[in-house]
Design an enzyme around this catalytic site. Structure first.
Site, PDB file in Angstrom:
ATOM      1  N   ARG A  10      -4.238  -9.846   4.615  1.00  0.00           N
ATOM      2  CA  ARG A  10      -4.605 -11.143   5.197  1.00  0.00           C
ATOM      3  C   ARG A  10      -3.397 -11.865   5.782  1.00  0.00           C
ATOM      4  NH1 ARG A  10      -8.583 -11.108   1.096  1.00  0.00           N
ATOM      5  NH2 ARG A  10     -10.644 -11.258   2.028  1.00  0.00           N
ATOM      6  N   HIS A  32       0.844  -1.212   0.000  1.00  0.00           N
ATOM      7  CA  HIS A  32       0.000   0.000   0.000  1.00  0.00           C
ATOM      8  C   HIS A  32       0.873   1.254   0.000  1.00  0.00           C
ATOM      9  CE1 HIS A  32      -2.938  -2.735   2.244  1.00  0.00           C
ATOM     10  NE2 HIS A  32      -3.636  -2.341   1.198  1.00  0.00           N
ATOM     11  N   MET A  89       2.542  -9.497  -0.614  1.00  0.00           N
ATOM     12  CA  MET A  89       2.069  -8.781   0.572  1.00  0.00           C
ATOM     13  C   MET A  89       0.556  -8.632   0.515  1.00  0.00           C
ATOM     14  SD  MET A  89       4.882  -5.997   1.499  1.00  0.00           S
ATOM     15  CE  MET A  89       6.549  -6.527   1.842  1.00  0.00           C
TER      16      MET A  89
END
Ligand code: PAF
Length: 292
Positions: free
Chosen positions: A199, A47, A196
Protein backbone atom coordinates in the site's frame (compact mmCIF):
# COMPACT_ATOMS: atom_id res chain seq x y z
CA UNK A 1 1.76 -20.17 -20.29
CA UNK A 2 4.46 -22.16 -18.55
CA UNK A 3 7.73 -20.25 -18.47
CA UNK A 4 9.01 -16.71 -18.67
CA UNK A 5 12.10 -16.23 -20.76
CA UNK A 6 14.44 -13.54 -19.41
CA UNK A 7 17.43 -13.30 -21.78
CA UNK A 8 17.22 -17.01 -22.51
CA UNK A 9 17.01 -17.97 -18.84
CA UNK A 10 13.73 -19.69 -18.16
CA UNK A 11 11.79 -18.98 -14.99
CA UNK A 12 8.81 -21.20 -14.28
CA UNK A 13 5.53 -19.32 -14.00
CA UNK A 14 2.13 -20.99 -13.77
CA UNK A 15 -1.32 -19.53 -14.23
CA UNK A 16 -3.21 -22.73 -13.51
CA UNK A 17 -3.13 -25.16 -10.57
CA UNK A 18 -3.09 -28.36 -12.64
CA UNK A 19 0.13 -27.45 -14.47
CA UNK A 20 1.69 -26.24 -11.21
CA UNK A 21 0.84 -29.51 -9.43
CA UNK A 22 2.28 -31.53 -12.30
CA UNK A 23 5.50 -29.50 -12.24
CA UNK A 24 5.84 -29.75 -8.45
CA UNK A 25 5.37 -33.52 -8.65
CA UNK A 26 8.14 -33.72 -11.21
CA UNK A 27 10.67 -31.78 -9.08
CA UNK A 28 9.75 -33.34 -5.72
CA UNK A 29 12.00 -36.08 -4.38
CA UNK A 30 11.56 -38.18 -1.24
CA UNK A 31 13.36 -35.82 1.12
CA UNK A 32 13.01 -32.52 -0.67
CA UNK A 33 11.00 -29.68 0.82
CA UNK A 34 8.80 -26.98 -0.64
CA UNK A 35 8.88 -23.51 0.89
CA UNK A 36 5.93 -21.28 0.08
CA UNK A 37 5.52 -17.50 0.14
CA UNK A 38 1.93 -16.41 -0.53
CA UNK A 39 1.66 -12.79 -1.72
CA UNK A 40 -0.76 -10.42 -3.37
CA UNK A 41 2.04 -9.02 -5.53
CA UNK A 42 3.35 -5.42 -5.61
CA UNK A 43 6.44 -7.00 -4.18
CA UNK A 44 8.83 -5.10 -1.93
CA UNK A 45 11.94 -5.91 0.08
CA UNK A 46 9.80 -7.46 2.83
CA UNK A 47 8.42 -10.07 0.41
CA UNK A 48 11.86 -10.69 -1.07
CA UNK A 49 13.27 -11.37 2.39
CA UNK A 50 10.57 -14.02 2.96
CA UNK A 51 11.63 -15.61 -0.34
CA UNK A 52 15.30 -15.49 0.71
CA UNK A 53 14.46 -17.29 3.93
CA UNK A 54 12.48 -19.90 2.03
CA UNK A 55 15.31 -20.39 -0.47
CA UNK A 56 17.78 -20.88 2.37
CA UNK A 57 15.59 -23.44 4.12
CA UNK A 58 14.03 -25.47 1.28
CA UNK A 59 14.91 -27.28 -1.93
CA UNK A 60 12.14 -25.56 -3.87
CA UNK A 61 10.40 -22.25 -3.33
CA UNK A 62 6.96 -21.38 -4.66
CA UNK A 63 5.68 -17.79 -4.62
CA UNK A 64 2.02 -17.11 -5.32
CA UNK A 65 0.86 -13.75 -6.65
CA UNK A 66 -2.89 -13.37 -6.31
CA UNK A 67 -5.00 -10.40 -5.27
CA UNK A 68 -7.61 -12.32 -3.33
CA UNK A 69 -11.06 -10.73 -3.75
CA UNK A 70 -12.68 -12.44 -0.76
CA UNK A 71 -10.43 -10.77 1.81
CA UNK A 72 -11.32 -7.21 0.73
CA UNK A 73 -14.27 -5.74 2.58
CA UNK A 74 -13.99 -2.54 0.57
CA UNK A 75 -14.58 -2.61 -3.19
CA UNK A 76 -12.44 0.51 -3.80
CA UNK A 77 -9.51 -0.98 -1.90
CA UNK A 78 -9.73 -4.13 -4.06
CA UNK A 79 -9.96 -2.11 -7.24
CA UNK A 80 -7.03 0.15 -6.31
CA UNK A 81 -4.79 -2.62 -5.03
CA UNK A 82 -1.62 -2.45 -7.17
CA UNK A 83 -1.32 -5.17 -9.80
CA UNK A 84 2.24 -5.29 -11.13
CA UNK A 85 2.80 -8.85 -12.31
CA UNK A 86 5.52 -8.00 -14.82
CA UNK A 87 7.66 -6.01 -12.34
CA UNK A 88 7.01 -8.65 -9.69
CA UNK A 89 8.26 -11.51 -11.86
CA UNK A 90 11.33 -9.42 -12.79
CA UNK A 91 12.12 -8.88 -9.10
CA UNK A 92 11.71 -12.58 -8.36
CA UNK A 93 13.85 -13.48 -11.34
CA UNK A 94 16.61 -11.13 -10.16
CA UNK A 95 16.51 -12.73 -6.74
CA UNK A 96 16.58 -16.30 -7.98
CA UNK A 97 15.49 -17.71 -11.33
CA UNK A 98 14.61 -21.08 -9.76
CA UNK A 99 11.69 -19.67 -7.79
CA UNK A 100 8.45 -21.16 -9.04
CA UNK A 101 5.77 -18.51 -9.54
CA UNK A 102 2.07 -19.28 -9.33
CA UNK A 103 -0.06 -16.37 -10.57
CA UNK A 104 -3.55 -17.88 -10.86
CA UNK A 105 -6.72 -16.35 -12.24
CA UNK A 106 -9.69 -15.82 -9.91
CA UNK A 107 -11.40 -18.72 -11.67
CA UNK A 108 -8.47 -21.08 -11.17
CA UNK A 109 -8.79 -20.52 -7.42
CA UNK A 110 -12.52 -20.08 -6.91
CA UNK A 111 -13.91 -22.17 -9.78
CA UNK A 112 -16.86 -19.85 -10.37
CA UNK A 113 -17.81 -19.37 -6.69
CA UNK A 114 -16.04 -16.32 -5.28
CA UNK A 115 -17.10 -16.84 -1.67
CA UNK A 116 -15.34 -17.40 1.65
CA UNK A 117 -15.52 -20.42 3.86
CA UNK A 118 -16.59 -19.63 7.45
CA UNK A 119 -13.89 -20.30 10.01
CA UNK A 120 -13.79 -20.37 13.78
CA UNK A 121 -10.41 -18.97 14.84
CA UNK A 122 -11.24 -19.15 18.56
CA UNK A 123 -11.96 -15.43 18.76
CA UNK A 124 -8.69 -14.25 17.16
CA UNK A 125 -10.80 -12.96 14.29
CA UNK A 126 -12.91 -10.68 16.48
CA UNK A 127 -10.16 -8.28 17.54
CA UNK A 128 -8.50 -5.33 15.79
CA UNK A 129 -8.52 -5.96 12.01
CA UNK A 130 -11.50 -8.28 12.46
CA UNK A 131 -13.56 -5.49 14.05
CA UNK A 132 -12.85 -3.04 11.26
CA UNK A 133 -12.73 -5.39 8.28
CA UNK A 134 -15.73 -7.71 8.55
CA UNK A 135 -15.20 -10.98 6.67
CA UNK A 136 -11.51 -10.23 6.04
CA UNK A 137 -10.11 -13.19 7.96
CA UNK A 138 -12.59 -15.67 6.49
CA UNK A 139 -11.26 -14.52 3.11
CA UNK A 140 -7.65 -14.92 4.25
CA UNK A 141 -8.37 -18.36 5.73
CA UNK A 142 -10.12 -19.43 2.53
CA UNK A 143 -7.31 -18.42 0.19
CA UNK A 144 -4.45 -19.63 2.39
CA UNK A 145 -6.09 -23.04 2.89
CA UNK A 146 -6.79 -23.29 -0.86
CA UNK A 147 -3.19 -22.35 -1.72
CA UNK A 148 -1.83 -24.86 0.82
CA UNK A 149 -3.97 -27.57 -0.83
CA UNK A 150 -2.61 -26.64 -4.26
CA UNK A 151 1.08 -26.13 -3.35
CA UNK A 152 1.38 -28.68 -0.49
CA UNK A 153 4.28 -26.79 1.11
CA UNK A 154 6.38 -28.08 4.00
CA UNK A 155 7.09 -24.54 5.23
CA UNK A 156 5.14 -21.34 4.63
CA UNK A 157 6.46 -17.83 5.33
CA UNK A 158 4.40 -14.88 6.57
CA UNK A 159 5.50 -11.39 7.62
CA UNK A 160 4.90 -10.25 11.20
CA UNK A 161 3.52 -6.91 10.01
CA UNK A 162 0.23 -8.77 9.65
CA UNK A 163 0.67 -10.34 13.06
CA UNK A 164 -3.02 -11.06 13.54
CA UNK A 165 -3.07 -12.80 10.15
CA UNK A 166 -0.03 -14.85 11.19
CA UNK A 167 -1.79 -16.04 14.39
CA UNK A 168 -4.96 -16.78 12.44
CA UNK A 169 -3.11 -18.84 9.82
CA UNK A 170 -1.41 -20.81 12.62
CA UNK A 171 -4.82 -21.46 14.19
CA UNK A 172 -6.31 -22.53 10.85
CA UNK A 173 -3.44 -24.97 10.30
CA UNK A 174 -3.86 -26.41 13.80
CA UNK A 175 -7.64 -26.78 13.59
CA UNK A 176 -7.56 -28.33 10.12
CA UNK A 177 -4.61 -30.61 10.93
CA UNK A 178 -2.65 -29.28 7.96
CA UNK A 179 0.88 -30.55 7.63
CA UNK A 180 2.73 -27.27 7.13
CA UNK A 181 5.07 -25.25 9.38
CA UNK A 182 4.10 -21.59 9.62
CA UNK A 183 7.11 -19.34 9.96
CA UNK A 184 6.71 -15.71 11.07
CA UNK A 185 9.36 -13.35 9.69
CA UNK A 186 10.51 -9.95 10.95
CA UNK A 187 9.09 -6.71 9.58
CA UNK A 188 11.12 -4.85 6.97
CA UNK A 189 11.11 -1.08 7.28
CA UNK A 190 11.93 1.93 5.12
CA UNK A 191 14.87 4.05 6.33
CA UNK A 192 12.41 6.27 8.26
CA UNK A 193 10.88 3.28 10.03
CA UNK A 194 7.69 2.98 7.95
CA UNK A 195 6.80 -0.71 7.70
CA UNK A 196 7.13 -1.93 4.12
CA UNK A 197 3.77 -2.57 2.52
CA UNK A 198 2.36 -2.83 -0.98
CA UNK A 199 0.00 0.00 0.00
CA UNK A 200 2.99 2.37 0.48
CA UNK A 201 3.13 2.61 -3.32
CA UNK A 202 -0.02 4.69 -3.16
CA UNK A 203 1.56 7.27 -0.81
CA UNK A 204 3.13 10.45 -2.15
CA UNK A 205 6.76 11.12 -1.18
CA UNK A 206 5.69 13.59 1.49
CA UNK A 207 3.00 11.24 2.89
CA UNK A 208 5.65 8.52 3.08
CA UNK A 209 7.91 10.83 5.06
CA UNK A 210 5.11 11.89 7.40
CA UNK A 211 4.03 8.27 7.90
CA UNK A 212 7.23 7.77 9.89
CA UNK A 213 5.12 8.97 12.83
CA UNK A 214 3.45 5.53 12.97
CA UNK A 215 6.57 3.60 13.92
CA UNK A 216 7.94 6.47 16.04
CA UNK A 217 4.72 6.42 18.04
CA UNK A 218 4.93 2.63 18.46
CA UNK A 219 8.51 2.95 19.74
CA UNK A 220 7.50 5.62 22.23
CA UNK A 221 4.45 3.61 23.30
CA UNK A 222 6.76 0.66 23.97
CA UNK A 223 8.94 2.88 26.15
CA UNK A 224 5.93 4.24 28.05
CA UNK A 225 4.50 0.74 28.54
CA UNK A 226 7.47 -0.09 30.80
CA UNK A 227 6.15 2.28 33.45
CA UNK A 228 2.52 2.95 32.58
CA UNK A 229 -0.65 0.90 32.42
CA UNK A 230 -2.37 -0.12 29.18
CA UNK A 231 -5.10 2.50 29.43
CA UNK A 232 -2.70 5.44 29.78
CA UNK A 233 -0.53 4.28 26.88
CA UNK A 234 -3.61 3.87 24.68
CA UNK A 235 -4.84 7.35 25.62
CA UNK A 236 -1.40 8.82 24.90
CA UNK A 237 -1.40 7.34 21.37
CA UNK A 238 -4.94 8.59 20.76
CA UNK A 239 -3.86 12.09 21.79
CA UNK A 240 -0.85 11.98 19.44
CA UNK A 241 -3.11 11.29 16.46
CA UNK A 242 -5.89 13.62 17.61
CA UNK A 243 -3.44 16.50 17.33
CA UNK A 244 -2.21 15.41 13.90
CA UNK A 245 -4.80 16.17 11.24
CA UNK A 246 -2.96 14.37 8.42
CA UNK A 247 -3.71 11.02 10.01
CA UNK A 248 -6.87 9.30 11.04
CA UNK A 249 -6.29 6.71 13.75
CA UNK A 250 -8.59 3.72 13.27
CA UNK A 251 -7.34 1.82 16.28
CA UNK A 252 -4.42 1.44 18.62
CA UNK A 253 -4.54 -1.65 20.77
CA UNK A 254 -2.32 -3.44 23.24
CA UNK A 255 -3.08 -7.15 23.30
CA UNK A 256 -1.83 -10.53 24.43
CA UNK A 257 0.29 -11.95 21.59
CA UNK A 258 -1.27 -15.42 21.85
CA UNK A 259 -4.97 -14.74 22.30
CA UNK A 260 -5.01 -11.18 20.90
CA UNK A 261 -7.33 -10.26 23.77
CA UNK A 262 -6.88 -6.54 24.54
CA UNK A 263 -4.94 -5.71 27.69
CA UNK A 264 -7.00 -4.39 30.55
CA UNK A 265 -4.71 -4.98 33.52
CA UNK A 266 -1.08 -5.80 32.78
CA UNK A 267 0.01 -9.25 33.99
CA UNK A 268 3.60 -10.43 34.20
CA UNK A 269 3.15 -13.84 32.52
CA UNK A 270 1.85 -12.38 29.25
CA UNK A 271 3.67 -11.17 26.17
CA UNK A 272 2.06 -7.99 24.97
CA UNK A 273 2.14 -6.43 21.54
CA UNK A 274 0.90 -3.09 20.25
CA UNK A 275 -1.18 -2.91 17.06
CA UNK A 276 -2.09 0.16 15.06
CA UNK A 277 -4.14 1.02 11.96
CA UNK A 278 -4.01 4.54 10.55
CA UNK A 279 -5.44 6.22 7.47
CA UNK A 280 -3.26 8.61 5.52
CA UNK A 281 -5.26 10.27 2.77
CA UNK A 282 -7.64 7.26 2.63
CA UNK A 283 -4.77 4.78 2.46
CA UNK A 284 -4.88 2.34 5.33
CA UNK A 285 -1.57 1.44 6.96
CA UNK A 286 -1.00 -1.03 9.78
CA UNK A 287 1.99 -1.74 12.00
CA UNK A 288 2.84 -3.64 15.16
CA UNK A 289 5.57 -3.95 17.75
CA UNK A 290 6.36 -6.40 20.51
CA UNK A 291 6.25 -4.69 23.92
CA UNK A 292 8.61 -7.20 25.51
O1 PAF B 1 -0.60 -11.02 3.46
C1 PAF B 1 -1.04 -11.10 2.29
O2 PAF B 1 -0.45 -10.59 1.35
C2 PAF B 1 -2.33 -11.87 2.02
O3 PAF B 1 -3.22 -11.70 3.06
C3 PAF B 1 -2.09 -13.37 1.72
C4 PAF B 1 -1.51 -14.09 2.90
C5 PAF B 1 -1.17 -13.49 0.51
C6 PAF B 1 -3.42 -14.02 1.37
O4 PAF B 1 -4.02 -13.42 0.27
Amino acid sequence: MFALNFNKIIMPIFYGKAALAEFLNSVKTQNSTIGFVPTMGALHQGHLSLMQQSLAENNNTVVSIFVNPTQFNNAEDLEKYPRTLEEDTQKIFQLNANIIVYAPTVDDIYEGKVISQNFDFDGLENQMEGKFRPGHFNGVGTIVKRLFEIVSPNNAYFGKKDFQQLQIVKKMVLKNHLNVNIIGCEIHREANGLAMSSRNERLSASEKEQAAIIYQTLLQAKEKFKAQDCKSVKQWVKDVFDTNTNFDLEYFEIADEETLIPCDEKTKDKNYRAFIAVFVNNIRLIDTISLK
